[in-house]
Scaffold this motif. Structure first.
Motif, PDB file in Angstrom:
ATOM      1  N   ALA A 157       0.881  -1.315  -0.180  1.00  0.00           N
ATOM      2  CA  ALA A 157      -0.022  -0.073   0.115  1.00  0.00           C
ATOM      3  C   ALA A 157       0.834   1.186  -0.145  1.00  0.00           C
ATOM      4  N   ALA A 158       1.885   1.167   0.801  1.00  0.00           N
ATOM      5  CA  ALA A 158       3.001   2.415   0.804  1.00  0.00           C
ATOM      6  C   ALA A 158       3.488   2.617  -0.408  1.00  0.00           C
ATOM      7  N   LEU A 159       3.976   1.586  -1.245  1.00  0.00           N
ATOM      8  CA  LEU A 159       4.468   1.809  -2.411  1.00  0.00           C
ATOM      9  C   LEU A 159       3.492   2.366  -3.487  1.00  0.00           C
ATOM     10  N   ARG A 160       2.332   1.872  -3.526  1.00  0.00           N
ATOM     11  CA  ARG A 160       1.287   2.139  -4.441  1.00  0.00           C
ATOM     12  C   ARG A 160       1.002   3.680  -4.222  1.00  0.00           C
ATOM     13  N   LYS A 161       0.801   4.026  -3.036  1.00  0.00           N
ATOM     14  CA  LYS A 161       0.378   5.151  -2.818  1.00  0.00           C
ATOM     15  C   LYS A 161       1.366   6.237  -2.872  1.00  0.00           C
ATOM     16  N   ALA A 162       2.727   5.947  -3.099  1.00  0.00           N
ATOM     17  CA  ALA A 162       3.801   6.592  -3.147  1.00  0.00           C
ATOM     18  C   ALA A 162       3.908   6.863  -4.884  1.00  0.00           C
ATOM     19  N   ASN A 163       3.426   5.858  -5.474  1.00  0.00           N
ATOM     20  CA  ASN A 163       3.407   5.824  -6.972  1.00  0.00           C
ATOM     21  C   ASN A 163       4.895   5.452  -7.221  1.00  0.00           C
ATOM     22  N   VAL A 164       5.743   4.686  -6.583  1.00  0.00           N
ATOM     23  CA  VAL A 164       7.066   4.133  -6.583  1.00  0.00           C
ATOM     24  C   VAL A 164       7.255   2.611  -6.774  1.00  0.00           C
ATOM     25  N   GLN A 165       8.077   2.698  -7.663  1.00  0.00           N
ATOM     26  CA  GLN A 165       8.240   0.953  -8.035  1.00  0.00           C
ATOM     27  C   GLN A 165       9.314   0.456  -7.113  1.00  0.00           C
ATOM     28  N   LYS A 166       9.425  -0.744  -6.868  1.00  0.00           N
ATOM     29  CA  LYS A 166      10.620  -1.384  -5.920  1.00  0.00           C
ATOM     30  C   LYS A 166      11.920  -1.226  -6.403  1.00  0.00           C
ATOM     31  N   GLU A 167      11.912  -1.088  -7.791  1.00  0.00           N
ATOM     32  CA  GLU A 167      13.147  -1.091  -8.496  1.00  0.00           C
ATOM     33  C   GLU A 167      13.706   0.573  -8.376  1.00  0.00           C
ATOM     34  N   GLN A 168      12.976   1.481  -7.914  1.00  0.00           N
ATOM     35  CA  GLN A 168      13.312   2.761  -7.773  1.00  0.00           C
ATOM     36  C   GLN A 168      13.890   2.982  -6.417  1.00  0.00           C
ATOM     37  N   LEU A 169      13.701   2.087  -5.506  1.00  0.00           N
ATOM     38  CA  LEU A 169      14.071   2.214  -4.085  1.00  0.00           C
ATOM     39  C   LEU A 169      15.738   2.404  -4.036  1.00  0.00           C
ATOM     40  N   SER A 170      16.075   3.305  -3.175  1.00  0.00           N
ATOM     41  CA  SER A 170      17.766   3.526  -3.024  1.00  0.00           C
ATOM     42  C   SER A 170      18.281   2.828  -1.719  1.00  0.00           C
ATOM     43  N   ALA A 171      17.250   2.526  -0.754  1.00  0.00           N
ATOM     44  CA  ALA A 171      17.659   1.685   0.605  1.00  0.00           C
ATOM     45  C   ALA A 171      16.376   1.642   1.376  1.00  0.00           C
ATOM     46  N   ILE A 172      16.654   0.398   2.185  1.00  0.00           N
ATOM     47  CA  ILE A 172      15.520   0.182   3.096  1.00  0.00           C
ATOM     48  C   ILE A 172      15.875   0.296   4.569  1.00  0.00           C
ATOM     49  N   ALA A 173      14.995   0.934   5.201  1.00  0.00           N
ATOM     50  CA  ALA A 173      15.393   1.568   6.617  1.00  0.00           C
ATOM     51  C   ALA A 173      14.238   0.839   7.594  1.00  0.00           C
ATOM     52  N   PHE A 174      14.876   0.372   8.806  1.00  0.00           N
ATOM     53  CA  PHE A 174      13.879  -0.178   9.332  1.00  0.00           C
ATOM     54  C   PHE A 174      14.239  -0.203  10.987  1.00  0.00           C
ATOM     55  N   THR A 175      13.266  -0.224  11.756  1.00  0.00           N
ATOM     56  CA  THR A 175      13.444  -0.250  13.186  1.00  0.00           C
ATOM     57  C   THR A 175      14.090  -1.405  13.741  1.00  0.00           C
ATOM     58  N   GLN A 176      15.517  -1.018  14.275  1.00  0.00           N
ATOM     59  CA  GLN A 176      16.186  -2.207  14.822  1.00  0.00           C
ATOM     60  C   GLN A 176      15.924  -2.372  16.349  1.00  0.00           C
ATOM     61  N   GLY A 177      15.317  -1.192  17.059  1.00  0.00           N
ATOM     62  CA  GLY A 177      14.994  -1.408  18.314  1.00  0.00           C
ATOM     63  C   GLY A 177      14.946   0.134  18.970  1.00  0.00           C
ATOM     64  N   PRO A 178      14.609   0.215  20.330  1.00  0.00           N
ATOM     65  CA  PRO A 178      14.052  -0.757  21.042  1.00  0.00           C
ATOM     66  C   PRO A 178      12.609  -1.242  20.720  1.00  0.00           C
ATOM     67  N   GLY A 179      11.993  -2.232  21.489  1.00  0.00           N
ATOM     68  CA  GLY A 179      10.656  -2.361  21.251  1.00  0.00           C
ATOM     69  C   GLY A 179      10.347  -4.066  21.709  1.00  0.00           C
ATOM     70  N   LEU A 180       9.353  -4.621  21.197  1.00  0.00           N
ATOM     71  CA  LEU A 180       8.869  -6.101  21.372  1.00  0.00           C
ATOM     72  C   LEU A 180       9.928  -6.836  20.617  1.00  0.00           C
ATOM     73  N   MET A 181      10.465  -7.898  21.214  1.00  0.00           N
ATOM     74  CA  MET A 181      11.304  -8.684  20.135  1.00  0.00           C
ATOM     75  C   MET A 181      10.637  -9.331  18.992  1.00  0.00           C
ATOM     76  N   GLY A 182       9.662 -10.107  19.423  1.00  0.00           N
ATOM     77  CA  GLY A 182       8.909 -10.588  18.360  1.00  0.00           C
ATOM     78  C   GLY A 182       8.306  -9.827  17.432  1.00  0.00           C
ATOM     79  N   SER A 183       8.035  -8.590  17.731  1.00  0.00           N
ATOM     80  CA  SER A 183       7.544  -7.449  16.590  1.00  0.00           C
ATOM     81  C   SER A 183       8.918  -7.159  15.655  1.00  0.00           C
ATOM     82  N   LEU A 184       9.629  -6.838  16.436  1.00  0.00           N
ATOM     83  CA  LEU A 184      11.062  -6.226  15.879  1.00  0.00           C
ATOM     84  C   LEU A 184      11.494  -7.378  14.874  1.00  0.00           C
ATOM     85  N   LEU A 185      11.639  -8.367  15.028  1.00  0.00           N
ATOM     86  CA  LEU A 185      11.948  -9.601  14.321  1.00  0.00           C
ATOM     87  C   LEU A 185      11.302  -9.640  12.795  1.00  0.00           C
ATOM     88  N   VAL A 186       9.993  -9.281  12.898  1.00  0.00           N
ATOM     89  CA  VAL A 186       9.229  -9.409  11.883  1.00  0.00           C
ATOM     90  C   VAL A 186      10.099  -8.284  10.861  1.00  0.00           C
TER      91      VAL A 186
END
Length: 340
Positions: free
Chosen positions: A64-93
Motif C-alpha cells: 500500500a505504501a509503494l502504491r500510494k507513493a507511486n514508486v516501484q521497488k526498482e526505484q528504491l535507494s535503500a531500506i530503513a527499518f526499526t532495529q529497536g527498542p521494542g518487543l522482540m517478536g515484533s522487531l524480528l518481523v
C-alpha cells in the motif's frame, strides 16, 4: 550536494502498529499504518499476538505504501527499518523482511533507533512546520520512555534526564485503568480533561533530583485517592470524571515542564522539541506552545501523524544515514533494548 533521487522505504514494527512509508529525500510520499485492535480486549499489548499480526500485515502495508507513493521497488535507494527498542517478536518481523528485501533488490540496509526517529521526525519536510536548529532539547515521551535529550547533530545525542521507573505514557494509561477507562486510556484522559477543572484535586509531585523523572509514586497516590473517595462516595468517579482527568493531566504536565525549565537553565538551550506517542496529548502541546511567549523559547511540535509510531520517522533517519553511508550488513540483529 544532496542526491535529488533518493527513495527510502521505511518499515516500523516495534510494538503493535505495522507501518511502512516511502520518502523522496526528506519528503514523505506515503505513510501507511495498520493498527492492531485485538489488544484492546486485553487491556494492553500481548507480544505474541502482536508479532503474529505483524506477519499478516507487513506485506499488504508495504504494498500500500509503494502504491500510494507511486514508486516501484526498482526505484528504491535503500531500506530503513526499526532495529529497536521494542518487543522482540515484533522487531524480528520487520528486521527479517527488511533484510530479505534489501538482499533481493541489492540495495543498502539501514538500521534505525526508534527513539532517535521520534526526535528526528522534526526534520521531515512538511509544509507549515519549522525544523529545529542544532543544538536543541528534545522531550521524548511515550508508553515506554520519558527522556530529555540534548541533540547536537543528527547522530550526536545525549540523554541528560530520564525516568527512574515508569514512563509518562504508563502514568496516563494506568491512571485511566484506575478510573475504569478502557485501553488505551491516555487519549481518554486527554479528552475528559478538556471539560474539567485542572485545579479541582491536588496530587503531590515527586521530588526527583536533577533532570530525572519518576511516575510510580504519582500512580500510587492516584490509586489511594480514588479508593479513599470511592469509599465515601461510590459514584465519585462518575460524578467527577472530568475534574479528576484534568487534575491528573495538569500534574503530569507540571512534572514535565519543571524538568524542561531546569534543562533550559542548565544548558542555555531555548529550542525545545517534543516527540513520542504522548506528545499527541493536547494539554502538553498547548502548554509547550505557551512557553514561546511566556519564556521566549522556540518550540517544535510534530504533525500529529508523526507522533505515534509510524514509518515516516524511520524514513527520515534512513535518509540522513543514507547521505552519510551508514549502512548495515545482513548480520544486523533486532534489539529489544538498544544503546541510545
Amino acid at each position: 550536494m544532496q542526491n535529488p533521487e533518493v527513495f527510502i522505504l521505511a518499515i516500523e514494527s516495534s510494538c503493535d502498529d505495522t507501518a511502512a512509508a516511502v520518502l523522496h529525500n526528506d519528503k514523505v510520499l506515503s505513510n501507511v499504518v495498520a493498527n492492531q485492535l485485538i489488544h484492546n480486549q486485553y487491556g494492553g499489548v500481548v507480544p505474541e499476538l502482536a508479532s503474529r499480526a505483524h506477519q499478516q500485515n507487513i506485506v499488504p502495508v508495504i504494498d500500500a505504501a509503494l502504491r500510494k507513493a507511486n514508486v516501484q521497488k526498482e526505484q528504491l535507494s535503500a531500506i530503513a527499518f526499526t532495529q529497536g527498542p521494542g518487543l522482540m517478536g515484533s522487531l524480528l518481523v520487520g528486521t527479517s523482511f527488511s533484510k530479505s528485501l534489501s538482499l533481493a533488490l541489492n540495495i543498502p540496509l539501514i538500521a534505525v533507533n526508534h527513539m532517535h526517529a521520534h526526535i528526528l521526525a522534526h526534520f521531515i519536510d512538511e509544509e507549515g512546520y519549522d525544523k529545529p536548529e542544532f543544538p536543541f532539547l528534545a522531550l521524548t515521551i511515550s508508553g515506554g520512555h520519558t527522556q530529555v535529550v540534548k541533540v547536537n547533530s543528527f547522530f550526536d545525542m545525549e540523554i541528560i534526564g530520564e525516568t527512574t521507573d515508569d514512563a509518562v505514557g504508563e502514568a496516563f494509561d494506568k491512571s485511566a485503568k484506575i478510573l475504569g477507562l478502557p485501553y488505551p486510556g491516555g487519549p481518554l484522559i486527554d479528552k475528559y480533561a478538556k471539560e474539567g477543572n485542572p485545579k479541582a484535586f491536588a496530587f503531590t509531585k515527586p521530588k526527583v533530583p536533577g533532570l530525572d523523572f519518576s511516575f510510580s509514586g504519582l500512580k500510587t497516590a492516584i490509586l489511594y485517592f480514588i479508593q479513599k473517595n470511592k469509599q465515601a462516595n461510590p459514584n465519585f468517579i462518575e460524578e467527577n470524571l472530568n475534574d479528576i482527568c484534568a487534575s491528573i493531566q495538569h500534574t503530569i504536565i507540571e512534572i514535565l515542564m519543571d524538568k524542561i525549565k531546569l534543562a533550559v537553565k542548565e544548558t542555555g538551550i531555548t529550542q525545545i522539541a517534543i516527540g513520542g506517542g504522548v506528545s499527541a496529548n493536547s494539554g502538553i502541546r498547548n502548554t509547550l506552545k505557551e512557553t514561546e511567549s511566556k519564556y521566549g523559547w522556540k518550540t517544535f511540535i510534530p504533525k500529529f501523524e508523526y507522533t505515534t509510531d509510524n514509518a515516516a520517522m524511520i524514513g527520515i533517519v534512513g535518509y540522513q544515514k543514507y547521505l552519510s553511508n551508514r549502512f548495515e550488513t545482513s548480520d544486523v540483529v533486532s534489539k529489544a533494548r538498544i544503546q541510545f
